[in-house]
Design a protein around this motif. Structure first.
Motif: not given
Length: 91
Positions: A63-72, A1-6, A47-48
């Protein structure tokens, strides 16, 4: 999983910043089918293929988020979009 932290500083009151986040959340729900709600000073959403939060303080938005495999695979593009929207709404 990719993580976003902005983080993005803003010059709005906390109430004004929360109102902006609510508009963004409504747009995310419409465009991407996310669902969420306020948990203290953070709007948690999921969400999906994505799960995250938008925290609001008196001075910044985080803003923090964890992206699933497809969105990574699109992490860079998603981060650019988030930064652009933060600049647009909190300039």
């Amino acid at each position: 999983m990719a993580k976003i932290d902005i983080r993005r500083e803003h010059g709005k009151s906390a109430a004004e910043a929360r109102a902006v986040v609510e508009k963004v959340a409504a747009r995310m729900a419409e465009k991407f089918g996310t669902k969420g709600g306020w948990e203290g000073d953070a709007y948690a959403f999921s969400g999906s293929g994505v799960k995250g939060a938008i925290a609001v303080s008196d001075s910044d938005v985080h803003v923090t988020a964890e992206l699933g495999m497809l969105l990574s695979a699109f992490k860079g593009k998603i981060e650019d979009e988030i930064r652009g929207k933060l600049n647009e709404y909190f300039a």
